[in-house]
Structure formats: structure tokens, C-alpha cells
Design a protein around this motif. Structure first.
Motif, PDB file in Angstrom:
ATOM      1  N   PHE A  17     109.001  22.494   6.327  1.00  0.00           N
ATOM      2  CA  PHE A  17     109.970  23.753   7.117  1.00  0.00           C
ATOM      3  C   PHE A  17     108.876  24.814   6.240  1.00  0.00           C
ATOM      4  CE2 PHE A  17     112.076  19.734   7.673  1.00  0.00           C
ATOM      5  CZ  PHE A  17     112.328  20.129   8.855  1.00  0.00           C
ATOM      6  N   SER A  18     108.474  24.759   5.488  1.00  0.00           N
ATOM      7  CA  SER A  18     107.617  25.890   4.536  1.00  0.00           C
ATOM      8  C   SER A  18     106.841  26.358   5.109  1.00  0.00           C
ATOM      9  CB  SER A  18     107.986  25.643   3.498  1.00  0.00           C
ATOM     10  OG  SER A  18     107.115  25.149   2.708  1.00  0.00           O
ATOM     11  N   PHE A  19     105.786  26.078   5.991  1.00  0.00           N
ATOM     12  CA  PHE A  19     105.018  26.353   6.290  1.00  0.00           C
ATOM     13  C   PHE A  19     104.692  27.767   6.890  1.00  0.00           C
ATOM     14  CE2 PHE A  19     101.352  25.945   8.948  1.00  0.00           C
ATOM     15  CZ  PHE A  19      99.978  25.623   8.236  1.00  0.00           C
ATOM     16  N   LEU A  20     103.869  28.097   6.638  1.00  0.00           N
ATOM     17  CA  LEU A  20     103.900  29.490   7.684  1.00  0.00           C
ATOM     18  C   LEU A  20     101.927  29.600   8.629  1.00  0.00           C
ATOM     19  CD1 LEU A  20     104.706  32.238   4.843  1.00  0.00           C
ATOM     20  CD2 LEU A  20     106.193  31.716   6.963  1.00  0.00           C
ATOM     21  N   PHE A  21     101.356  29.465   7.523  1.00  0.00           N
ATOM     22  CA  PHE A  21      99.650  29.524   8.296  1.00  0.00           C
ATOM     23  C   PHE A  21      98.734  28.464   7.121  1.00  0.00           C
ATOM     24  CE2 PHE A  21      96.103  31.950   8.083  1.00  0.00           C
ATOM     25  CZ  PHE A  21      96.026  32.095   9.305  1.00  0.00           C
ATOM     26  N   CYS A  22      97.582  28.457   8.169  1.00  0.00           N
ATOM     27  CA  CYS A  22      96.645  27.705   7.450  1.00  0.00           C
ATOM     28  C   CYS A  22      96.057  28.133   7.922  1.00  0.00           C
ATOM     29  CB  CYS A  22      96.703  26.016   7.866  1.00  0.00           C
ATOM     30  SG  CYS A  22      96.063  25.251   6.835  1.00  0.00           S
ATOM     31  N   SER A  23      94.523  28.065   6.821  1.00  0.00           N
ATOM     32  CA  SER A  23      92.795  28.590   7.474  1.00  0.00           C
ATOM     33  C   SER A  23      92.212  27.652   6.405  1.00  0.00           C
ATOM     34  CB  SER A  23      92.696  29.721   7.502  1.00  0.00           C
ATOM     35  OG  SER A  23      91.268  29.858   8.384  1.00  0.00           O
ATOM     36  N   LYS A  24      90.598  26.984   6.780  1.00  0.00           N
ATOM     37  CA  LYS A  24      89.651  27.335   6.432  1.00  0.00           C
ATOM     38  C   LYS A  24      89.304  28.249   5.599  1.00  0.00           C
ATOM     39  CE  LYS A  24      88.678  22.089   7.542  1.00  0.00           C
ATOM     40  NZ  LYS A  24      88.169  21.778   8.770  1.00  0.00           N
ATOM     41  N   ASP A  25      88.995  29.674   6.186  1.00  0.00           N
ATOM     42  CA  ASP A  25      88.499  30.802   6.259  1.00  0.00           C
ATOM     43  C   ASP A  25      89.403  31.315   5.315  1.00  0.00           C
ATOM     44  OD1 ASP A  25      87.428  33.330   6.295  1.00  0.00           O
ATOM     45  OD2 ASP A  25      86.293  32.192   7.856  1.00  0.00           O
ATOM     46  N   TRP A  26      88.892  32.037   4.025  1.00  0.00           N
ATOM     47  CA  TRP A  26      89.690  32.370   3.088  1.00  0.00           C
ATOM     48  C   TRP A  26      90.500  33.406   3.203  1.00  0.00           C
ATOM     49  CZ3 TRP A  26      92.671  30.895  -0.189  1.00  0.00           C
ATOM     50  CH2 TRP A  26      93.191  32.593  -1.454  1.00  0.00           C
ATOM     51  N   THR A  27      88.977  34.357   3.755  1.00  0.00           N
ATOM     52  CA  THR A  27      89.426  35.771   4.320  1.00  0.00           C
ATOM     53  C   THR A  27      90.720  35.983   5.837  1.00  0.00           C
ATOM     54  OG1 THR A  27      87.443  35.297   6.809  1.00  0.00           O
ATOM     55  CG2 THR A  27      87.521  37.199   3.923  1.00  0.00           C
ATOM     56  N   ASP A  28      90.757  34.767   6.493  1.00  0.00           N
ATOM     57  CA  ASP A  28      92.112  34.794   6.738  1.00  0.00           C
ATOM     58  C   ASP A  28      92.783  34.521   6.517  1.00  0.00           C
ATOM     59  OD1 ASP A  28      90.318  34.481   9.702  1.00  0.00           O
ATOM     60  OD2 ASP A  28      90.773  32.536  10.045  1.00  0.00           O
ATOM     61  N   ILE A  29      93.000  33.850   5.528  1.00  0.00           N
ATOM     62  CA  ILE A  29      94.071  34.217   4.577  1.00  0.00           C
ATOM     63  C   ILE A  29      94.886  35.444   3.840  1.00  0.00           C
ATOM     64  CG2 ILE A  29      95.645  32.744   2.955  1.00  0.00           C
ATOM     65  CD1 ILE A  29      95.242  30.568   4.811  1.00  0.00           C
ATOM     66  N   LEU A  30      93.950  35.874   3.825  1.00  0.00           N
ATOM     67  CA  LEU A  30      94.275  36.706   2.899  1.00  0.00           C
ATOM     68  C   LEU A  30      94.109  37.824   3.884  1.00  0.00           C
ATOM     69  CD1 LEU A  30      90.778  37.847   1.139  1.00  0.00           C
ATOM     70  CD2 LEU A  30      92.692  37.768   0.498  1.00  0.00           C
ATOM     71  N   SER A  31      94.378  38.131   5.082  1.00  0.00           N
ATOM     72  CA  SER A  31      94.250  38.917   6.339  1.00  0.00           C
ATOM     73  C   SER A  31      96.077  38.520   6.473  1.00  0.00           C
ATOM     74  CB  SER A  31      93.451  38.738   7.533  1.00  0.00           C
ATOM     75  OG  SER A  31      94.439  39.498   8.140  1.00  0.00           O
ATOM     76  N   PHE A  32      96.174  37.762   6.765  1.00  0.00           N
ATOM     77  CA  PHE A  32      97.358  36.880   6.812  1.00  0.00           C
ATOM     78  C   PHE A  32      99.285  37.791   5.587  1.00  0.00           C
ATOM     79  CE2 PHE A  32     101.419  34.066   6.346  1.00  0.00           C
ATOM     80  CZ  PHE A  32     101.250  34.047   7.973  1.00  0.00           C
ATOM     81  N   VAL A  33      98.608  37.494   4.520  1.00  0.00           N
ATOM     82  CA  VAL A  33      99.188  37.384   3.393  1.00  0.00           C
ATOM     83  C   VAL A  33      99.412  38.880   3.483  1.00  0.00           C
ATOM     84  CG1 VAL A  33      99.502  37.426   1.073  1.00  0.00           C
ATOM     85  CG2 VAL A  33      98.159  35.584   2.091  1.00  0.00           C
ATOM     86  N   LYS A  34      98.042  39.493   3.788  1.00  0.00           N
ATOM     87  CA  LYS A  34      98.443  41.041   4.155  1.00  0.00           C
ATOM     88  C   LYS A  34      99.222  41.485   4.716  1.00  0.00           C
ATOM     89  CE  LYS A  34      95.764  45.170   3.663  1.00  0.00           C
ATOM     90  NZ  LYS A  34      94.256  46.028   3.842  1.00  0.00           N
ATOM     91  N   LYS A  35      99.058  41.007   6.668  1.00  0.00           N
ATOM     92  CA  LYS A  35      99.708  41.669   6.956  1.00  0.00           C
ATOM     93  C   LYS A  35     101.353  41.460   6.680  1.00  0.00           C
ATOM     94  CE  LYS A  35      96.283  41.268  10.712  1.00  0.00           C
ATOM     95  NZ  LYS A  35      95.922  40.678  12.059  1.00  0.00           N
ATOM     96  N   ARG A  36     101.569  39.737   6.331  1.00  0.00           N
ATOM     97  CA  ARG A  36     103.092  39.710   6.021  1.00  0.00           C
ATOM     98  C   ARG A  36     103.677  40.174   5.352  1.00  0.00           C
ATOM     99  NH1 ARG A  36     106.360  36.538   3.891  1.00  0.00           N
ATOM    100  NH2 ARG A  36     108.128  35.039   5.628  1.00  0.00           N
ATOM    101  N   GLY A  37     102.923  40.338   4.354  1.00  0.00           N
ATOM    102  CA  GLY A  37     103.363  41.066   3.156  1.00  0.00           C
ATOM    103  C   GLY A  37     103.641  42.791   3.409  1.00  0.00           C
ATOM    104  N   ALA A  38     103.565  43.915   4.222  1.00  0.00           N
ATOM    105  CA  ALA A  38     103.376  44.575   5.297  1.00  0.00           C
ATOM    106  C   ALA A  38     104.268  45.550   5.389  1.00  0.00           C
ATOM    107  CB  ALA A  38     102.315  45.247   5.382  1.00  0.00           C
ATOM    108  N   ARG A  39     105.626  43.772   6.270  1.00  0.00           N
ATOM    109  CA  ARG A  39     107.127  43.986   6.729  1.00  0.00           C
ATOM    110  C   ARG A  39     107.321  44.680   6.527  1.00  0.00           C
ATOM    111  NH1 ARG A  39     109.926  39.605   5.609  1.00  0.00           N
ATOM    112  NH2 ARG A  39     109.050  38.026   4.462  1.00  0.00           N
TER     113      ARG A  39
END
Length: 73
Positions: A51-73
Motif C-alpha cells: 500500500f505504500s509502494f510508489l516506484f521500483c527500479s534497478k537504475d538509480w537515475t530512474d529513482i532520482l528522476s521519479f523522486v524529483k518529479k514527484r517532489g515538484a508536484r
């Protein structure tokens, strides 16, 4: 650290993320769990579960991008 193309890489952690230890970082309402196998982003206000899960990736740059985009909302 993580492996990319046979090389050991150091993860770039944004300065506004709080390092809470053991590969866990907090930013805004998100918890980022990082290991050698994968990286996951979860909501902080929900106990770590499906229920808390938002995103998963083996690629660290994908994680950085996701967090940046979600944090900018």
C-alpha cells in the motif's frame, strides 16, 4: 555503491535527502530504500507494504528522476 557496466559506482544522493542509515533516505513524504539488488520508493506515512509502494527500479537515475518529479508536484 552499485554496479553499472562492470564498474562500481557511488550513488549520487541529493543534498536535500535525509540519510537515515542502511541505504534508507527520506525526502518530503517519501522513503527511498536502496540496496545492491533494487531501489524502491515508498510513502512515509504508510507502513512499508504494497500500500505504500510508489516506484521500483534497478537504475538509480530512474529513482532520482521519479523522486524529483514527484517532489515538484
Amino acid at each position: 555503491m552499485y554496479f553499472k557496466g562492470g564498474k562500481i559506482m557511488t550513488k549520487q544522493i541529493p543534498s536535500n535527502w535525509m540519510d537515515v542509515g542502511d541505504g534508507i533516505y527520506h525526502f518530503e513524504d517519501m522513503a527511498i530504500y536502496s540496496s545492491d539488488k533494487s531501489n524502491e520508493v515508498h510513502l512515509l506515512n504508510v507502513t512499508k507494504s504494497k500500500f505504500s509502494f510508489l516506484f521500483c527500479s534497478k537504475d538509480w537515475t530512474d529513482i532520482l528522476s521519479f523522486v524529483k518529479k514527484r517532489g515538484a508536484r
